[in-house]
Structure formats: structure tokens, C-alpha cells
Design an enzyme around this catalytic site. Structure first.
Site, PDB file in Angstrom:
ATOM      1  CB  CYS A   1      -5.428  -0.785   4.904  1.00  0.00           C
ATOM      2  SG  CYS A   1      -5.158  -0.179   6.599  1.00  0.00           S
TER       3      CYS A   1
ATOM      4  CE  LYS B   1      -8.881   0.753   3.126  1.00  0.00           C
ATOM      5  NZ  LYS B   1      -7.948   1.285   4.138  1.00  0.00           N
TER       6      LYS B   1
ATOM      7  CD  GLU C   1      -2.514   1.200   2.748  1.00  0.00           C
ATOM      8  OE1 GLU C   1      -3.474   1.982   2.885  1.00  0.00           O
ATOM      9  OE2 GLU C   1      -2.134   0.425   3.652  1.00  0.00           O
TER      10      GLU C   1
END
Length: 542
Positions: free
Chosen positions: A411, A361, A289
Site C-alpha cells: 500500500c 507490513k 494486496e
């Protein structure tokens, strides 16, 4: 020497806090070994069940459940202090207060569950077997139900769900059917049933009858072993050769503009390393990320050309975590994304962020990736960059590489099992569902803390639920390959730069959980509550 009521109360509170602290240790190996996590958790949870189910009142059950859970959350989530204070520049007292405030809020869920179970299905020493069964069912269903509520309310924060402590226990065999919330119910039921044995019998010979709930709990746990041996998915295509890159960029340096080139060069060097003798060249290279800590259109196109040329030279696909800025319907849009490209991708697409392989995301972190209404004042106190993103679509097309279909999540998105399920289903145009899951993260915010190992446990449970392998590519750890049964096949040590070459076998087929999500667990919880309260009313009338 007789103790005063105040002394007994203080000793009881201290014991409950110790149990809560021990409970916090069960969500990842270290300091406890993996084989001890599931058993220790049930034992500690049994203490909470005992003191709440047999509390003198619902109010006292609430207070006891809250104290146990507050201690567990405060210790188990201590690593949030690191991100707020060390890297977010929040003063230490305020960072401590923030962790304690969050723990106090999260503890409201099990506290309320305890109070409701005590109010509507109370127990007392010597209760009849039917009453014991109804009380234990109610307690387990309440705890599991409120765990689910914690996962969805206000976007949810299901970290330390009690089901995650069972990854290496027999209950894990139920994961492909019931998911983490069903596992939470079974763990809570086992704990409450164990607590029900911890009582004096009023009549000789009634001990075996009082073990009814414990016997049912034991049978359910034992059923997990044969369930774990069922193959819920089948191999699809040839194994994919993947290189996972762990750059190990210190979080305090990651967003320093002066060190941007150094960070990119380190990741480029790791991605370009020749394969070790006997190791196939990677068909896919995955970087963590926010490998690029600025928006893609802020990077010199010549740097993008270097990355594109690397993909061409190695005949590989590169997927990297990048914050993207583009324009959609005349408005600027900012996303925390994964962008994939190969040697034929035009540099213009890389600069514009419009590659055909892209994942945005969806489940954003409050205060870290979006600002809840009324909390801009708090965010302004922190030094956290890239903090206000747009959300991605519910289903996004998996990346097609080497005959496999790869669904990314970023995440803490892998905490939310239902969010991963749409990618497993065929797309609207019939395109295949995902055969491999990949999580890219930057856990550098939390140092070398329990957060890294807890996150790996969460990923392992996602693979059990979906019968899909998962790869994790992280900045500082833990970078790993997990097979479709939840076993860690390979991993890198945290806090060191390196690459992890893995051959991962894609899988197809849908588990019951992949088909129905949390609906089955919620139905089970609802049926348990109906059975518990129905049985409890009959027993009271008798």
C-alpha cells in the site's frame, strides 16, 4: 477605477487559491502532460514564495502560505472522499469535512515554514543580492524541512511532497543522492529564486546582481541532467520472468462474503493463464494486496491446496497479499502481509501462515489499519474491514526467487523512502539485500482517481532513490513495471482485469541515498539555514 483594500485582498486570495489549485495538478500526468509537471510546479510555488517572502508581516506570510497549501491539498487529495463516502459509508458532508480537516492540518506545515522564513529572513523589493540569497535559501530550507517533518510526525503523511512533482524534471537527477526531501529543497529554492526576480530594481543596472540566487538555482537544476546518467547500480543475475495480476474487483464487492469465491476464482484463472506465444512462463506470479479478504486460517484448506497445486503445475512461486493470523508467544497476532509459496509448500503452512517467504507490513495506515488512541469512535462510524493490525519488523528477509531477492512493501509504505532501505542492506547472517522492489496495493478504495497516478509517480521516485526496479501489483490499477531509472517499462490500464508479463533485471549496489537515507538532505537543509541566517544578520548589520 481604484479598488478598495477589501477588493484587493479578495482578489489576492482568489489568485492564491487558483495557484494552489494549479499546484495540485503537478503530482501526476493528467490533465497536465508529464513534461509540464516540474515547470508548472515551480511556477506555482514561485507565486507562494513571492507572496510570503514579501508579505508585510510573518502573520500574513503564515495566512498566505496556509491558503495556498490548503487549496492544493484539498484538491490534490480529493480522492480520500471516495474512500470515506462511497466505500466507507460515511455521510457525504462528514466525508467532505474530513478531507478539508486533513487539508487544513497539512497546510499548517508550509504555513509555518513561510512565517518563519518571513520572520527571520525577510525580503523587500530592491533587497541586496546577499539578502535575496539568504531569503531564498531560508524559504527553501524551511519548506523542505517542514515537508520532512510532515513525513515523520504522527507516523507521517508525505503524500504530495513537492519533490514528487519533479520526477520528470532535471532535479530528478539528484534523487540518488538527496532523496525526495533534497529534491523538495531544490524545487523550493528554484521557486524562491524565481520569485526574487519578480521585483522592481531600485538602482539601474542591478537586475543582473539580483539574479544571483536564480543563477545558482539554474546551475543546480542543470547538474541534475549529468547526474541522471550515472549508473548507481549494476545488473545482478538473469532477468526474472514475472506475471503481475490485476483482478479489478470492485471495492464494494471485495469484502462481500457472498462474492469471495467469485473473486478467488478470477484471480486463480488469471494466475493460471497460459503464457502468450513468445512469452516465457513466469517464475514468479504476484497478486495484489488482500487478494484474500479474510484471514488465511478462515479459508478452506482445500482451496489452499488448489493454489499450491497451481504453483506446482507451473513450477512457479506465487506471492499474494493476505491478512494473516497467527500466535506469537501465546498471543494472537494479526498482520497485513504478503505470503509466498511454491509447489513444495505444505498446505498446513499456508493455513497457519508460517511459510518461509513472508512479509508483514510495517508502516500501517492510521484509522485504516490501526486505530490511534482516542479515535475508536471515528472508526466505528466507517465500514472499513480488517482495521487493526500488528506491525512487521524493520528488516525482513527478501524473497529469493530465480537468483533474485525481492523486497515487498504494501500500500502506501512506498511513500516512506527510509523504510525501504533496510531491505537493500545485507542481512544479519550475510544474506543478500534486495535486487528488486515490489509494491502490492489495493487502490480500489479510491476509484479511478488521481490517487492511482500519484502513487505510480511515488513508486518511480523510489526507484530513482534506490537504483532498483520496482513492480506494482494492484487490484484496480496502476499495475506496472518501473526500471531502476524511474522509467515505466510497461503498465496495465486501470479498472480492467488482466495480467502483465514482464522480465525484470535485478540490480545491486547502493546509491548515496540508500546508504545515508534522509541524513544528507537534512544536513543540506541545516547548512542552508545556517548560511541564510548568518548572511542575513551580516546584511542587516551593514
Amino acid at each position: 477605477m481604484t479598488q478598495s483594500p477589501r477588493s484587493r485582498k479578495l482578489r489576492g486570495a482568489a489568485g492564491l487559491m487558483l495557484a494552489g489549485a494549479a499546484h495540485a495538478l503537478t503530482f501526476s500526468p493528467g490533465p497536465l502532460p508529464a513534461w509540464a509537471l516540474a515547470t508548472t510546479q515551480v511556477l506555482m510555488l514561485a507565486i507562494a514564495a513571492r507572496v510570503t517572502l514579501y508579505a508585510p508581516s510573518a502573520k500574513q506570510a503564515w495566512a498566505r502560505g496556509w491558503l495556498f497549501s490548503f487549496t492544493s491539498y484539498a484538491l490534490g487529495l480529493y480522492w480520500i472522499f471516495i474512500s470515506l463516502h462511497r466505500y466507507g459509508d460515511l455521510a457525504a458532508p462528514l466525508a467532505v469535512a474530513a478531507v478539508l480537516a486533513l487539508s487544513a492540518f497539512l497546510a499548517l506545515f508550509p504555513a509555518t515554514a513561510s512565517a518563519l522564513a518571513r520572520r527571520y529572513a525577510p525580503l523587500e523589493p530592491g533587497s541586496a543580492p546577499a539578502r535575496i540569497l539568504s531569503g531564498t535559501l531560508a524559504w527553501a530550507a524551511m519548506w523542505a524541512g517542514f515537508e520532512w517533518l510532515r513525513a515523520v510526525l504522527l507516523t507521517g503523511f508525505p503524500w504530495l511532497n513537492i519533490g514528487y512533482a519533479q520526477v520528470d524534471g532535471p532535479i530528478a537527477g539528484w534523487a540518488p543522492l538527496l532523496g525526495v526531501h533534497g529534491m523538495a529543497f531544490l524545487a523550493a529554492f528554484a521557486a524562491a529564486a524565481l520569485a526574487s526576480l519578480w521585483q522592481p530594481s531600485r538602482k539601474a543596472g542591478t537586475g543582473s546582481r539580483h539574479a544571483l540566487a536564480a543563477g545558482i538555482a539554474l546551475a543546480l537544476a542543470a547538474a541534475g541532467w549529468p547526474l541522471s546518467r550515472i549508473d548507481w547500480s549494476a545488473p545482478s543475475g538473469d532477468p526474472l520472468n514475472v506475471r503481475l495480476v490485476q483482478g479489478n474487483i470492485e471495492q464494494s464487492q471485495k469484502f462481500d462474503p457472498a462474492l469471495l469465491d467469485q473473486s478467488l476464482v478470477r484471480h486463480l484463472d488469471l494466475a493460471a493463464m497460459p503464457a502468450a506465444p513468445g512469452v516465457p512462463d513466469p517464475q514468479l506470479i504476484i497478486l495484489p494486496e488482500t487478494v484474500l479478504p479474510i484471514f488465511q486460517d478462515q479459508l478452506d484448506p482445500r482451496v489452499w491446496a488448489v493454489w499450491r497445486d497451481l504453483a506446482a503445475q507451473r513450477n512457479t512461486v506465487i506471492a499474494m497479499g493476505v491478512p494473516l493470523h497467527d500466535r506469537v508467544n501465546g498471543r494472537d497476532r494479526y498482520t497485513n502481509s504478503v505470503m509466498g509459496f511454491d509447489g513444495s509448500t505444505p498446505v498446513e503452512q499456508l493455513v497457519a501462515g508460517t511459510t518461509s517467504m513472508r512479509y508483514d507490513k510495517r508502516h500501517l495506515v492510521p484509522w485504516g489499519e490501526y486505530v490511534p488512541p482516542g479515535f475508536h469512535w471515528f472508526v466505528e462510524m466507517l465500514n472499513i474491514p480488517l482495521g487493526d493490525f500488528d506491525r512487521g519488523a524493520v528488516r525482513q528477509t527478501p524473497f529469493a526467487v530465480g537468483g533474485q531477492h525481492i523486497a515487498f512493501n504494501i500500500c502506501y509504505e512506498d511513500l516512506f523512502g527510509p523504510d525501504l532501505l533496510p531491505s537493500l542492506q545485507p542481512g544479519p547472517n550475510g544474506e543478500p539485500g534486495a535486487t528488486i522492489l515490489v509494491n502490492v496495493s489495493n487502490l480500489g478504495w479510491f476509484g479511478d482517481s488521481w490517487a492511482l497516478r500519484q502513487h505510480l509517480q511515488i513508486g518511480r521516485l523510489r526507484t530513482m532513490e534506490t537504483a532498483r526496479p520496482m513492480l506494482t501489483a494492484t487490484n484496480t490499477g496502476i499495475t506496472a513495471a518501473i526500471d531502476a531509472k524511474g522509467r515505466v517499462a510497461a503498465q496495465l490500464a486501470p479498472l480492467q482485469a488482466g495480467v502483465l508479463p514482464v522480465a525484470v533485471q535485478g540490480m545491486t549496489g547502493l546509491t548515496p541515498y540508500a546508504r545515508f537515507g534522509d541524513k544528507t538532505a537534512l544536513a543540506l537543509i541545516g547548512l542552508a539555514l545556517i548560511a541564510a541566517f548568518g548572511s542575513g544578520r551580516k546584511t542587516r548589520r551593514a
